[in-house]
Enzyme design. Structure first.
Site, PDB file in Angstrom:
ATOM      1  N   GLU A  48     -48.513  -6.367 -28.049  1.00 22.28           N
ATOM      2  CA  GLU A  48     -48.278  -7.160 -29.253  1.00 22.28           C
ATOM      3  C   GLU A  48     -48.309  -6.292 -30.517  1.00 22.28           C
ATOM      4  O   GLU A  48     -47.529  -6.497 -31.437  1.00 22.28           O
ATOM      5  CB  GLU A  48     -49.349  -8.257 -29.331  1.00 22.28           C
ATOM      6  CG  GLU A  48     -49.127  -9.306 -30.397  1.00 22.28           C
ATOM      7  CD  GLU A  48     -48.018 -10.298 -30.052  1.00 22.28           C
ATOM      8  OE1 GLU A  48     -47.494 -10.252 -28.920  1.00 22.28           O
ATOM      9  OE2 GLU A  48     -47.684 -11.098 -30.949  1.00 22.28           O
ATOM     10  N   ASP A  49     -49.192  -5.325 -30.557  1.00 25.71           N
ATOM     11  CA  ASP A  49     -49.454  -4.614 -31.809  1.00 25.71           C
ATOM     12  C   ASP A  49     -49.049  -3.144 -31.843  1.00 25.71           C
ATOM     13  O   ASP A  49     -49.287  -2.460 -32.830  1.00 25.71           O
ATOM     14  CB  ASP A  49     -50.953  -4.717 -32.163  1.00 25.71           C
ATOM     15  CG  ASP A  49     -51.371  -6.158 -32.451  1.00 25.71           C
ATOM     16  OD1 ASP A  49     -50.499  -6.937 -32.869  1.00 25.71           O
ATOM     17  OD2 ASP A  49     -52.543  -6.493 -32.241  1.00 25.71           O
TER      18      ASP A  49
END
Ligand code: MN
Length: 499
Positions: free
Chosen positions: A75-76
């Site tokens: 996600e990051d």
């Protein structure tokens, strides 16, 4: 936290292979998050390690904690899930994928019609593997521990969501340790004044009762050993701040009526020892009438087992005694996670839905299995529809997709962006010009997958639906709306074409 420090948090001893996996996940995630900072000013990766440490402490092993180390990578960071899959295999990658999907689960505070119980169930139903839920709980716990770094409005939303969704789930899964801390932390941000009040009162009570507790522990230990009962552990515990406050409120803020502010836990090897210990406690201290609770023969719905009794202690003060075996203790603190301590990992669905035959289940597992089934029954009693949702074929019939803002849209399998658009709003439906699934453009007859974020592209000039959409839509709701709009615009006449 260094890798060696992380190792010290494991409740279970690790073998070389497990250490190797953890070390690889540690280095991989550290490199992926390099340079990223959290709002607290710490390295982002610290959050991942802390999350893994929480899980290690409740008895989770290498794969779950490796997934925890990797949980924010797809996600990051620039590193993709596919790279994780290549390096760590399907099991770990699937756990990470599950967490990423659950991460999209957001509670919008402005929705008055939110049905909390349903959201808790959706949350549980979405995680096909219970380990995903456990990682999510640990992730949330660490975020709550560092919540002070966020702006006040965000703090409040997250604290509320924690109290309403995450703490009840931790409770359902019997993880008292995490549930208690989540509740206390959210209490601190949602009601700071009462939090401070309860905390101070609790500290004062504990100081006052400390002498009593110390004497009781000493006397009980002597009594038990004198009767040839091995004492695995005996310790005092104070009530959690939030639970103490609730009880205080129930008793008109009269602290002398809260009997279990301080309790003594007696841990003995076998169930038979528990009952024998109870007899010894009562011989020594006079019990209060009606305060003996045998949760061993009649466990709480979340699986909690212990014997509780309330007695007049050595100094005449009322004190609660809790008697349990080491296993019951682990189950009370770590709940469903405890079964990883005592057995190899299987998914919770296996346990609830009897995916394997009874003779494959070790004898000592049966109690836990029974509890989960009862829980399943309990869910069914209040909500027929969601009972359906928790059935094993659930994912064959339903999918959950998300709006870019994180709202959940419940759709049948094979649903298309047209169904999604109409489920959000018929106005959005009729103005649809295109759609994106997880950021990529897709056709309007694309089959949405569980957990995807769907963005509907609209145009103000595009006022009416396309006649083809009746064929594309899977839900009767969308078809009905499309027909009504076509009729209204005079594009389609009153008769309904058979598809
Ligand atoms: Mn996280």
């Amino acid at each position: 936290m260094t890798l060696d420090e992380l190792y010290t948090h494991y409740k279970n001893p690790l073998n070389a292979r497990q250490k190797q996996l953890i070390a690889e996940a540690f280095e991989f995630a550290k490199a992926a998050h390099a340079g990223q900072k959290r709002k607290t000013g710490e390295d982002y990766f610290d959050h991942s390690v802390e999350t893994a440490a929480i899980l290690a402490e409740i008895g989770m092993r290498s794969k779950t904690t490796a997934a925890a180390l990797l949980h924010d990578v797809p996600e990051d960071t620039k590193v993709t899930l596919e790279e994780i899959r290549k390096k760590f295999g399907d099991e770990t990658a699937n756990l990470v994928d599950g967490i990423t999907k659950l991460g999209k689960f957001k509670l919008r505070g402005d929705k008055k019609e939110i049905q909390l119980e349903n959201l808790r169930k959706i949350f549980l139903a979405m995680a096909e593997d219970i380990r995903v839920v456990l990682i999510k709980l640990a992730d949330r716990l660490h975020n709550m521990r560092t919540l002070h770094a966020l702006p006040p409005d965000k703090r409040e939303r997250i604290a509320w969501e924690t109290r309403e969704i995450f703490a009840p789930i931790a409770n359902r899964l019997g993880i008292g340790e995490i549930k208690g801390e989540l509740e206390d932390l959210s209490f601190r941000y949602l009601d700071p004044k009462n939090y401070e009040l309860a905390k101070d009162l609790l500290n004062k009570e504990f100081r006052e009762r400390k002498k009593d507790v110390d004497i009781t522990i000493k006397e009980l230990r002597e009594g038990l050993v004198g009767n040839n009962i091995k004492v695995t552990d005996i310790h005092g515990r104070t009530k959690q701040i939030y639970r103490f406050f609730l009880k205080l409120k129930k008793h008109d803020m009269d602290v002398s009526r809260v009997y279990d502010v301080v309790a003594i836990r007696v841990i003995v090897p076998e169930i038979a020892d528990c009952y024998e210990a109870l007899g010894i406690v009562h011989k020594k201290y006079r019990p209060l009438v009606g305060r003996i609770k045998d949760y061993i023969s009649l466990p709480k719905p979340n699986g909690y087992r212990s014997i509780h009794t309330t007695v007049f202690g050595p100094l005449g003060k009322i004190i609660e005694i809790q008697i349990r075996t080491p296993r019951m203790h682990d189950e009370a603190e770590f709940g469903i996670a405890a079964h990883w301590i005592y057995s190899s990992a299987k998914t919770w669905r296996d346990y609830i839905f009897r995916r394997y035959s009874p003779e494959e289940i070790p004898q000592q597992e049966l109690q836990w299995v029974k509890q989960l089934r009862e829980w399943q029954k309990e869910l069914g009693a209040d909500d027929q529809e969601f009972m359906q949702g928790l059935r094993i074929d659930f994912f064959q019939n339903h999918i959950f997709a998300f709006t870019p803002k994180g709202d959940i849209i419940n759709l049948p399998e094979d649903a298309t962006p047209i169904d999604f658009a109409y489920a959000v709003h018929s106005e959005i439906g009729s103005r649809t010009t295109g759609a994106k699934a997880d950021g990529k453009l897709v056709a309007l007859d694309y089959k949405i997958k569980n957990g995807q974020v769907i963005e509907i592209l609209t145009s103000k000039d595009h006022k009416n639906p396309n006649q083809d959409w009746i064929r594309i839509a899977r839900t009767s709701y969308a078809r009905g709306r499309i027909r009504a709009q076509l009729r209204k615009a005079g594009i389609m006449v009153g008769t309904v074409r058979k598809e």
